[in-house]
Design an enzyme around this catalytic site. Structure first.
Site, PDB file in Angstrom:
ATOM      1  N   HIS A  26     -20.437 142.922 122.250  1.00 27.78           N
ATOM      2  CA  HIS A  26     -19.617 142.092 123.226  1.00 27.78           C
ATOM      3  C   HIS A  26     -18.482 142.634 124.053  1.00 27.78           C
ATOM      4  O   HIS A  26     -17.510 143.101 123.650  1.00 27.78           O
ATOM      5  CB  HIS A  26     -18.984 141.079 122.176  1.00 27.78           C
ATOM      6  N   HIS A  33     -28.997 139.372 122.330  1.00 27.85           N
ATOM      7  CA  HIS A  33     -29.273 139.444 120.993  1.00 27.85           C
ATOM      8  C   HIS A  33     -29.182 138.350 119.884  1.00 27.85           C
ATOM      9  O   HIS A  33     -29.118 137.078 120.698  1.00 27.85           O
ATOM     10  CB  HIS A  33     -27.843 140.482 120.299  1.00 27.85           C
ATOM     11  N   CYS A  68     -21.102 129.930 113.597  1.00 27.97           N
ATOM     12  CA  CYS A  68     -21.921 130.709 114.238  1.00 27.97           C
ATOM     13  C   CYS A  68     -21.966 132.103 113.706  1.00 27.97           C
ATOM     14  O   CYS A  68     -21.066 132.553 113.000  1.00 27.97           O
ATOM     15  CB  CYS A  68     -21.441 130.661 115.760  1.00 27.97           C
ATOM     16  N   HIS A  70     -24.483 136.095 113.231  1.00 29.58           N
ATOM     17  CA  HIS A  70     -25.417 137.018 113.524  1.00 29.58           C
ATOM     18  C   HIS A  70     -26.364 137.358 112.293  1.00 29.58           C
ATOM     19  O   HIS A  70     -25.750 137.768 111.479  1.00 29.58           O
ATOM     20  CB  HIS A  70     -25.163 138.154 114.352  1.00 29.58           C
ATOM     21  N   GLU A  88     -17.437 132.214 105.921  1.00 29.07           N
ATOM     22  CA  GLU A  88     -16.346 131.395 106.999  1.00 29.07           C
ATOM     23  C   GLU A  88     -15.584 130.230 106.192  1.00 29.07           C
ATOM     24  O   GLU A  88     -14.663 129.916 106.585  1.00 29.07           O
ATOM     25  CB  GLU A  88     -16.796 131.337 108.212  1.00 29.07           C
ATOM     26  N   TYR A 105     -28.362 131.351 125.667  1.00 25.12           N
ATOM     27  CA  TYR A 105     -27.319 131.041 126.697  1.00 25.12           C
ATOM     28  C   TYR A 105     -26.584 132.174 126.870  1.00 25.12           C
ATOM     29  O   TYR A 105     -26.753 133.515 126.232  1.00 25.12           O
ATOM     30  CB  TYR A 105     -26.269 130.094 126.084  1.00 25.12           C
ATOM     31  N   GLU A 115     -20.928 136.439 126.308  1.00 21.35           N
ATOM     32  CA  GLU A 115     -21.646 136.283 125.331  1.00 21.35           C
ATOM     33  C   GLU A 115     -23.301 135.980 125.675  1.00 21.35           C
ATOM     34  O   GLU A 115     -23.375 135.464 126.444  1.00 21.35           O
ATOM     35  CB  GLU A 115     -21.034 135.038 124.465  1.00 21.35           C
ATOM     36  N   GLU A 117     -26.789 135.286 124.131  1.00 22.94           N
ATOM     37  CA  GLU A 117     -27.476 135.064 122.791  1.00 22.94           C
ATOM     38  C   GLU A 117     -28.457 134.164 122.793  1.00 22.94           C
ATOM     39  O   GLU A 117     -28.800 133.188 123.463  1.00 22.94           O
ATOM     40  CB  GLU A 117     -26.399 134.537 121.565  1.00 22.94           C
ATOM     41  N   TRP A 162     -21.241 127.434 124.219  1.00 21.22           N
ATOM     42  CA  TRP A 162     -22.822 127.229 123.542  1.00 21.22           C
ATOM     43  C   TRP A 162     -22.830 125.911 123.085  1.00 21.22           C
ATOM     44  O   TRP A 162     -23.555 125.226 123.126  1.00 21.22           O
ATOM     45  CB  TRP A 162     -22.888 128.185 122.833  1.00 21.22           C
TER      46      TRP A 162
END
Length: 194
Positions: A26, A33, A68, A70, A88, A105, A115, A117, A162
């Site tokens: 980032h 990614h 959100c 990964h 989270e 996006y 960003e 992704e 996003w």
């Protein structure tokens, strides 16, 4: 000794082309990614919103969808959603439903951080209350879906870039988020079909 978390790098067709340390992806030249977004709903159809922690690298203190993250290399996306919701928000979930399999996006912060992704979107329905992890989440709020979607669409609510792009696409699935028809798993990008 802990191992540094890696993200999955993908090409424009959604094929895996490698991995990279999460801490290095980032910046001003963020490579495309694999990631995910999730929208958590209760049985009344309200959506759980989160305000990102103040120290986040991308969009700190900004309101966004529920969670959100990964996937780890070779981790199925639905398992990544479950893992991150637990970490989270302290939520234990049994099922996640794929809604937008090919959402992608690119967004640039005022400081130049990008960003970028390939970010399939999931719906999760829960009974339990959230227990936010302050390392990730600054604040939470439940809002009726229609009120939230109208606010985003009309520019009355400030949310992450996003989320602003995802909400109109989710609205196309119907007015009741609990009755949205999940997308087939085989519509996921190749890199996400672990």
């Amino acid at each position: 000794m802990t191992t540094e978390e890696h993200v999955v790098l993908v090409d424009g067709d959604g094929n895996r082309i490698g991995t990279a340390p999460k801490t290095l992806v980032h910046g001003a030249e963020t490579p495309l990614h694999l990631a995910f977004s999730s929208y958590v709903f209760n049985h009344d159809g309200s959506v759980l919103l989160t305000r990102r922690a103040d120290h986040k690298i991308t969009w700190p203190s900004v309101w966004t969808n529920s969670c959100c993250g990964h996937p780890l290399p070779d981790e199925p996306l639905d398992q990544a959603v479950t893992r991150r919701l637990s970490y989270e928000l302290g939520l234990s979930v049994e099922r996640v439903d794929l809604m937008l399999p090919s959402f992608a996006y690119r967004a640039v912060m005022a400081n130049g951080v990008v960003e970028h992704e390939l970010c399939p979107v999931y719906r999760v329905v829960v009974d339990a209350r959230e227990a936010p992890n302050p390392d990730e989440v600054g604040e939470t709020r439940w809002m009726p879906w229609k009120e939230f979607a109208d606010g985003v669409r009309n520019g009355l609510l400030s949310v992450s870039p996003w989320c602003r792009e995802q909400v109109p696409l989710l609205e196309e699935l119907g007015s009741d988020p609990l009755s949205w028809e999940p997308a087939p798993r085989d519509e996921l990008p190749p890199a996400a079909r672990v």
